[in-house]
Each structure stands twice: as C-alpha cells, then as structure tokens.
Design an enzyme around this catalytic site. Structure first.
Site, PDB file in Angstrom:
ATOM      1  CE  LYS A 172      -4.155   2.228   2.137  1.00 55.32           C
ATOM      2  NZ  LYS A 172      -4.781   3.534   1.979  1.00 55.32           N
ATOM      3  CE  LYS A 241       0.707  -1.691  -2.865  1.00 54.99           C
ATOM      4  NZ  LYS A 241       0.835  -0.924  -1.645  1.00 54.99           N
TER       5      LYS A 241
HETATM    6  P1  NDP Z   1       6.012   6.662  -3.914  1.00 53.56           P
HETATM    7  O1  NDP Z   1       6.213   5.830  -5.119  1.00 53.56           O
HETATM    8  O2  NDP Z   1       5.731   8.106  -4.070  1.00 53.56           O
HETATM    9  O3  NDP Z   1       7.292   6.534  -2.955  1.00 53.56           O
HETATM   10  C1  NDP Z   1       7.906   5.301  -2.721  1.00 53.56           C
HETATM   11  C2  NDP Z   1       9.106   5.494  -1.805  1.00 53.56           C
HETATM   12  O4  NDP Z   1       9.740   4.223  -1.629  1.00 53.56           O
HETATM   13  C3  NDP Z   1      10.177   6.427  -2.388  1.00 53.56           C
HETATM   14  O5  NDP Z   1      10.770   7.107  -1.299  1.00 53.56           O
HETATM   15  C4  NDP Z   1      11.167   5.445  -3.020  1.00 53.56           C
HETATM   16  O6  NDP Z   1      12.483   5.944  -3.090  1.00 53.56           O
HETATM   17  C5  NDP Z   1      11.108   4.319  -2.024  1.00 53.56           C
HETATM   18  N1  NDP Z   1      11.519   3.053  -2.615  1.00 53.56           N
HETATM   19  C6  NDP Z   1      10.987   2.442  -3.701  1.00 53.56           C
HETATM   20  N2  NDP Z   1      11.609   1.265  -3.918  1.00 53.56           N
HETATM   21  C7  NDP Z   1      12.546   1.146  -2.957  1.00 53.56           C
HETATM   22  C8  NDP Z   1      13.520   0.162  -2.652  1.00 53.56           C
HETATM   23  N3  NDP Z   1      13.634  -0.952  -3.390  1.00 53.56           N
HETATM   24  N4  NDP Z   1      14.349   0.369  -1.592  1.00 53.56           N
HETATM   25  C9  NDP Z   1      14.247   1.502  -0.843  1.00 53.56           C
HETATM   26  N5  NDP Z   1      13.345   2.467  -1.085  1.00 53.56           N
HETATM   27  C10 NDP Z   1      12.510   2.291  -2.127  1.00 53.56           C
HETATM   28  O7  NDP Z   1       4.878   5.935  -3.071  1.00 53.56           O
HETATM   29  P2  NDP Z   1       3.771   6.565  -2.099  1.00 53.56           P
HETATM   30  O8  NDP Z   1       4.428   7.459  -1.122  1.00 53.56           O
HETATM   31  O9  NDP Z   1       2.634   7.064  -2.918  1.00 53.56           O
HETATM   32  O10 NDP Z   1       3.253   5.238  -1.385  1.00 53.56           O
HETATM   33  C11 NDP Z   1       3.982   4.616  -0.341  1.00 53.56           C
HETATM   34  C12 NDP Z   1       3.032   3.598   0.316  1.00 53.56           C
HETATM   35  O11 NDP Z   1       1.909   4.300   0.848  1.00 53.56           O
HETATM   36  C13 NDP Z   1       2.488   2.553  -0.679  1.00 53.56           C
HETATM   37  O12 NDP Z   1       2.398   1.318  -0.043  1.00 53.56           O
HETATM   38  C14 NDP Z   1       1.097   3.120  -1.035  1.00 53.56           C
HETATM   39  O13 NDP Z   1       0.225   2.089  -1.440  1.00 53.56           O
HETATM   40  C15 NDP Z   1       0.702   3.779   0.272  1.00 53.56           C
HETATM   41  N6  NDP Z   1      -0.257   4.891   0.185  1.00 53.56           N
HETATM   42  C16 NDP Z   1      -0.153   5.874  -0.784  1.00 53.56           C
HETATM   43  C17 NDP Z   1      -1.068   6.921  -0.818  1.00 53.56           C
HETATM   44  C18 NDP Z   1      -0.982   8.030  -1.824  1.00 53.56           C
HETATM   45  O14 NDP Z   1      -1.957   8.809  -1.935  1.00 53.56           O
HETATM   46  N7  NDP Z   1       0.100   8.183  -2.576  1.00 53.56           N
HETATM   47  C19 NDP Z   1      -2.171   7.012   0.167  1.00 53.56           C
HETATM   48  C20 NDP Z   1      -2.140   5.983   1.169  1.00 53.56           C
HETATM   49  C21 NDP Z   1      -1.234   4.962   1.149  1.00 53.56           C
HETATM   50  P3  NDP Z   1      13.000   6.786  -4.376  1.00 53.56           P
HETATM   51  O15 NDP Z   1      12.705   8.219  -4.046  1.00 53.56           O
HETATM   52  O16 NDP Z   1      14.444   6.490  -4.436  1.00 53.56           O
HETATM   53  O17 NDP Z   1      12.240   6.280  -5.579  1.00 53.56           O
END
Ligand code: NDP
Length: 297
Positions: A172, A241
C-alpha cells in the site's frame, strides 16, 4: 439469490471515517450482527440508523469474531490494542494504511492471546468504498485470511494475499507513493504545456489515449485539479504519511530510489503547507503551481 445472513459470526468495524463509514455499510448485507464504533460516537449512531448496524462501545467492539479497523495511522490502532484484548479465535483486520513493522508487532501480540492480526489496507478511494469494489492487499496468516474473507468480500473487488505480516502495508505504501509520483509528474507536464499555450483538456484527452496515461491523468487531474474542485476525500497528510512509510522501507534495505525519495519530500512539503487534515491529496499540485506561477486549469 440466497438472502440468508450469517448469524454465527459477529463482525465489528472501528473507525467510521471517509472510508470506514462506507466500508462498514456493506457488512449488514451478509452478516446479521454488525457492530460499529467511532470515537465521535454520533457517527456510529448515525451509521446504525442508516444501515441497521449496532452502535457499541469500543470494549464491546473488540470482542467480535472479526474486527475491522480503519484509522488514520498504525499509532491509533496500536493504542487501542494495547488497551483492549480481543477474544481468542478472533481475527483483527486492519484496513488502515499502516506501518509494516507495527503489523508484525501486533500480529505477535495478538497471537499470544490466540487471535490473529491481518494488515489489510485498501485502495480505490471513497467511491470504491461506496461501491464495494476496493482492492485489499493482505499481509499475515493464510488461515486467518480464510476466516475473515467472507467479511472482507463485502467491500472488496480484489483481495490479494501479498505475503506475511506487514507485506500488505508495504504494498500500500509503495502504491500510494506511485500515485503521488504520477500526480506530480503529470502536473509538471501540464505546466509545461500550458506555458506553451496548449489547452489542457485537449492535452489530457491525448495523454489518456496514449502511453503517458495514469490514474492521475485520467481521473485526479480532470476531476479534481483542472476544475479547481479539490474535493476533500483523502487527506494530503495521509498521503504524505504513506510516502514516508515507503521511504522508511527503502532506508531499511538501502535500495536506491532517488525518484520516490524526491516525491516523498515534495508530498511532505506540500502537506506541511496545510494544517493537518485540511487539504485533499490533490492539493499537492498547488505547491508546484506556487513555484511555476502557472495554474493547472
Ligand atoms: P478519516 O480521517 O476520514 O477518518 C479517520 C477515522 O479514524 C475517524 O473515524 C476518526 O474518528 C478515527 N480516529 C482518528 N483518530 C482516532 C483516535 N485517536 N482514536 C480512535 N479513532 C480515531 O480517514 P480516512 O477514512 O480517509 O482514512 C482511514 C485510513 O484509510 C487511513 O489510513 C488512510 O490513509 C486510508 N485510506 C484512505 C482513503 C481515502 O480515499 N480517504 C483511500 C484508501 C486508504 P472521528 O470521527 O472521531 O474523528
């Protein structure tokens, strides 16, 4: 079509962000018991009312048979696992784009409790999550993957077992560094063309029917950059990252990769221009625009 749902397996999803919210939405189509947890709990409650999932506490979620997580980085996943031990026989499927060495540590920690950890990051953007067509690159134990596969299938177009623990995260990280490289290189190319008075939509029509084509030229540039939309679906700091993880892997083996190292630096520099999480990954090209004084439109 057989519409009977699986009742013998409880599935939980931790992290209902841009990806997780949509990925978890597919699970109730196959599983009768789907639990969701999110730090901002309102999102879990909203998911429950929208998709007939069950909003639960974190302590409850980690007691499921199959536990998915999709959090920003490996640090958040490791922190949760350090505070909550899943039950013996369970499989933790981490869809975060994470750090390979952390996957190895977590797999070994969970093995001591009789459960398994798979690194299973995804690719395909939020539209792939919405459509259930994500590419899932899995590292870890094959038996654990066989157990979790029916659940992963709910949101996957392709599931590829790429090796032992950490291999999924490694693939990835390289994939996303290639995305950044293609986006940056194509943007440089379009800047040159614009400086020469070429219409960029016409130029992309040619490139996309030619050998210079990539996802950056066929999708990201026309749908995010040329139209100046920059929709915020994948944070630039998360792409930076991922590139950083790739460069750590490169440094561990000292495999010369000057181009990817350069792209990782550019991506970090672009990300540093914004407060965390506030920019879409396509905003990376604005750093180039600042330097050239040429808008890619
Ligand atoms: P988001 O920022 O949209 O969501 C992050 C999630 O993690 C939220 O549910 C957030 O909760 C939660 N979170 C953040 N910090 C904490 C913590 N300290 N403890 C518990 N929960 C926490 O991220 P994405 O969904 O975009 O990305 C998630 C992963 O997927 C990442 O690793 C990203 O690199 C990967 N990814 C993303 C893609 C994209 O197109 N967006 C595509 C492919 C992979 P809260 O709602 O409370 O903030």
């Amino acid at each position: 079509m057989n519409t009977e749902k699986i009742t013998s397996t409880t599935v939980a999803f931790i992290g209902l962000g841009a990806m997780g919210y949509r990925m978890a939405a597919h699970l109730p189509k196959k599983f009768a018991q789907v639990q969701v947890y999110n730090r901002t709990f309102k999102k879990a409650e909203q998911h429950a009312s929208e998709y007939s999932t069950q909003a639960v506490t974190l302590a409850e979620a980690v007691q499921a048979d199959i536990i998915f997580s999709c959090l920003p980085t490996s640090a958040e996943v490791a922190s949760i696992i350090s505070q909550h031990t899943p039950k013996a026989g369970s499989v933790w499927v981490d869809c975060t784009s994470g750090v390979p060495s952390v996957a190895q540590q977590l797999a070994s920690t969970l093995a001591q409790h009789g459960s398994a950890f798979l690194d299973a990051p995804v690719s395909g953007q939020t539209t792939g999550a919405e459509n259930g067509t994500l590419t899932v690159m899995v590292g870890g134990d094959a038996t654990a993957l066989a157990k979790a596969k029916p659940a992963i299938d709910c949101f996957a177009g392709l599931i590829e077992h790429v090796g032992e623990s950490g291999a999924g995260f490694a693939v990835k990280a390289i994939n996303n560094t290639l995305l950044a490289a293609n986006l940056w290189a194509a943007s440089e190319g379009l800047s040159i063309l614009k400086a020469h008075g070429v219409n960029l939509t016409n130029a992309l029509n040619c490139i996309n029917a030619s050998s210079g084509q990539s996802l950056a030229s066929s999708n990201i540039l026309p749908n995010r950059v040329l139209n100046r939309q920059f929709p915020n679906t994948f944070a630039l700091n998360l792409l930076a990252k991922d590139c950083g993880i790739a460069i750590d892997l490169q440094q561990q083996k000292q495999t010369p990769s000057p181009m990817l190292a350069q792209v990782a630096s550019l991506c970090r520099a672009a990300s540093n221009q914004h407060t965390a999480g506030s920019a879409d990954f396509s905003d990376m090209v604005k750093l180039l625009e600042d330097w050239t004084g040429i808008e890619i439109s």
